[in-house]
Motif scaffolding. Structure first.
Motif, mmCIF file in Angstrom:
data_model
loop_
_atom_site.group_PDB
_atom_site.id
_atom_site.type_symbol
_atom_site.label_atom_id
_atom_site.label_comp_id
_atom_site.label_asym_id
_atom_site.label_seq_id
_atom_site.Cartn_x
_atom_site.Cartn_y
_atom_site.Cartn_z
ATOM 1 N N ILE A 19 0.726 -1.138 0.404
ATOM 2 C CA ILE A 19 0.151 0.415 0.156
ATOM 3 C C ILE A 19 0.955 1.008 -0.053
ATOM 4 C CG2 ILE A 19 -1.635 1.505 0.821
ATOM 5 C CD1 ILE A 19 -2.846 -1.454 2.717
ATOM 6 N N TYR A 20 1.954 1.049 0.726
ATOM 7 C CA TYR A 20 3.450 2.897 0.905
ATOM 8 C C TYR A 20 3.867 2.342 -0.614
ATOM 9 C CZ TYR A 20 7.416 5.191 1.805
ATOM 10 O OH TYR A 20 8.470 5.749 1.576
ATOM 11 N N ALA A 21 3.979 1.316 -1.156
ATOM 12 C CA ALA A 21 4.580 1.501 -2.920
ATOM 13 C C ALA A 21 3.578 2.151 -3.411
ATOM 14 C CB ALA A 21 5.480 0.340 -2.768
ATOM 15 N N ILE A 22 2.642 1.901 -3.389
ATOM 16 C CA ILE A 22 1.781 2.359 -4.238
ATOM 17 C C ILE A 22 1.323 3.447 -4.282
ATOM 18 C CG2 ILE A 22 -1.090 2.226 -5.634
ATOM 19 C CD1 ILE A 22 -0.908 -0.253 -5.137
ATOM 20 N N ILE A 23 1.115 4.362 -3.409
ATOM 21 C CA ILE A 23 1.030 5.702 -2.787
ATOM 22 C C ILE A 23 2.092 6.401 -2.668
ATOM 23 C CG2 ILE A 23 0.764 7.940 -0.912
ATOM 24 C CD1 ILE A 23 -1.121 4.979 0.643
ATOM 25 N N LYS A 24 3.125 5.707 -2.970
ATOM 26 C CA LYS A 24 4.633 6.843 -3.855
ATOM 27 C C LYS A 24 4.134 6.962 -4.810
ATOM 28 C CE LYS A 24 6.962 8.113 -0.403
ATOM 29 N NZ LYS A 24 7.022 9.483 -0.356
ATOM 30 N N VAL A 25 4.078 5.587 -5.907
ATOM 31 C CA VAL A 25 3.942 5.695 -7.386
ATOM 32 C C VAL A 25 3.171 6.581 -7.762
ATOM 33 C CG1 VAL A 25 3.321 4.161 -9.043
ATOM 34 C CG2 VAL A 25 4.708 3.418 -7.364
ATOM 35 N N LEU A 45 2.290 -8.947 -8.251
ATOM 36 C CA LEU A 45 3.795 -9.860 -7.656
ATOM 37 C C LEU A 45 4.732 -9.044 -6.513
ATOM 38 C CD1 LEU A 45 5.553 -9.898 -11.554
ATOM 39 C CD2 LEU A 45 4.618 -12.084 -10.168
ATOM 40 N N PRO A 46 3.649 -8.766 -5.318
ATOM 41 C CA PRO A 46 3.148 -8.284 -3.879
ATOM 42 C C PRO A 46 5.031 -8.702 -3.327
ATOM 43 C CG PRO A 46 1.165 -10.032 -3.951
ATOM 44 C CD PRO A 46 2.426 -10.303 -5.257
ATOM 45 N N ILE A 47 5.710 -9.715 -3.212
ATOM 46 C CA ILE A 47 7.295 -9.214 -2.680
ATOM 47 C C ILE A 47 7.892 -8.930 -3.871
ATOM 48 C CG2 ILE A 47 8.853 -10.827 -2.104
ATOM 49 C CD1 ILE A 47 6.509 -12.314 -0.720
ATOM 50 N N ILE A 48 7.722 -9.489 -4.718
ATOM 51 C CA ILE A 48 9.172 -9.293 -5.756
ATOM 52 C C ILE A 48 8.481 -7.765 -6.545
ATOM 53 C CG2 ILE A 48 9.540 -10.224 -8.561
ATOM 54 C CD1 ILE A 48 8.665 -12.960 -7.778
ATOM 55 N N GLY A 49 6.812 -7.479 -6.917
ATOM 56 C CA GLY A 49 6.920 -6.536 -7.248
ATOM 57 C C GLY A 49 6.851 -4.804 -6.055
ATOM 58 N N LEU A 50 7.445 -5.254 -5.134
ATOM 59 C CA LEU A 50 7.653 -3.875 -3.690
ATOM 60 C C LEU A 50 9.255 -4.052 -4.208
ATOM 61 C CD1 LEU A 50 6.758 -2.301 -1.377
ATOM 62 C CD2 LEU A 50 7.439 -4.562 -0.147
ATOM 63 N N ILE A 51 10.312 -5.245 -4.338
ATOM 64 C CA ILE A 51 11.496 -5.240 -4.622
ATOM 65 C C ILE A 51 11.908 -4.617 -5.577
ATOM 66 C CG2 ILE A 51 13.396 -6.073 -4.704
ATOM 67 C CD1 ILE A 51 12.185 -8.884 -2.499
ATOM 68 N N LEU A 52 11.215 -4.823 -6.554
ATOM 69 C CA LEU A 52 11.570 -3.953 -8.178
ATOM 70 C C LEU A 52 11.441 -3.111 -8.409
ATOM 71 C CD1 LEU A 52 10.188 -6.517 -10.484
ATOM 72 C CD2 LEU A 52 12.384 -5.827 -9.744
ATOM 73 N N TRP A 53 10.604 -2.576 -6.737
ATOM 74 C CA TRP A 53 9.600 -0.879 -7.385
ATOM 75 C C TRP A 53 10.656 -0.182 -6.722
ATOM 76 C CZ3 TRP A 53 8.698 1.460 -2.849
ATOM 77 C CH2 TRP A 53 8.275 2.814 -2.756
ATOM 78 N N LEU A 55 13.932 -0.844 -5.597
ATOM 79 C CA LEU A 55 15.481 -1.351 -6.749
ATOM 80 C C LEU A 55 15.656 -0.341 -7.991
ATOM 81 C CD1 LEU A 55 16.413 -4.658 -6.553
ATOM 82 C CD2 LEU A 55 17.281 -2.883 -5.542
ATOM 83 N N PHE A 56 14.189 0.268 -8.830
ATOM 84 C CA PHE A 56 14.037 0.622 -9.715
ATOM 85 C C PHE A 56 12.754 1.918 -10.565
ATOM 86 C CE2 PHE A 56 15.403 -3.926 -10.801
ATOM 87 C CZ PHE A 56 17.349 -3.685 -11.283
ATOM 88 N N GLY A 57 12.175 1.804 -8.935
ATOM 89 C CA GLY A 57 10.597 3.189 -9.012
ATOM 90 C C GLY A 57 10.829 4.464 -8.969
ATOM 91 N N PRO A 58 10.052 4.587 -10.336
ATOM 92 C CA PRO A 58 10.034 6.608 -9.742
ATOM 93 C C PRO A 58 10.527 6.643 -8.695
ATOM 94 C CG PRO A 58 7.803 5.543 -9.948
ATOM 95 C CD PRO A 58 8.665 4.170 -9.792
ATOM 96 N N LYS A 59 11.729 7.635 -8.818
ATOM 97 C CA LYS A 59 11.679 8.310 -6.647
ATOM 98 C C LYS A 59 11.004 9.328 -6.995
ATOM 99 C CE LYS A 59 14.580 4.685 -7.161
ATOM 100 N NZ LYS A 59 14.256 3.649 -6.484
#
Length: 59
Positions: A19-25, A45-53, A55-59
């Protein structure tokens, strides 16, 4: 009994982090298409998607 409690707690932590990652996105300055792609990755992909976000997600 302990495995069930630990598994439930771990699942709850992952849910809050997702939820935190989605809000930040959503709050990021990325394009709408990239935001939608990141949200789909995190949701499917809850766990893998969180890790990918992280590492590589928008800052």
């Amino acid at each position: 009994m302990l495995e069930t409690t630990f598994g439930g707690l771990l699942g709850l932590i992952i849910l809050f982090l997702d939820i935190y990652a989605i809000i930040k996105v959503v709050q990021s300055s990325a394009s709408v298409g990239m935001k939608a792609l990141w949200i789909v990755i995190i949701l499917f992909l809850p766990i893998i998607g969180l890790i990918l976000w992280w590492l590589f997600g928008p800052k």
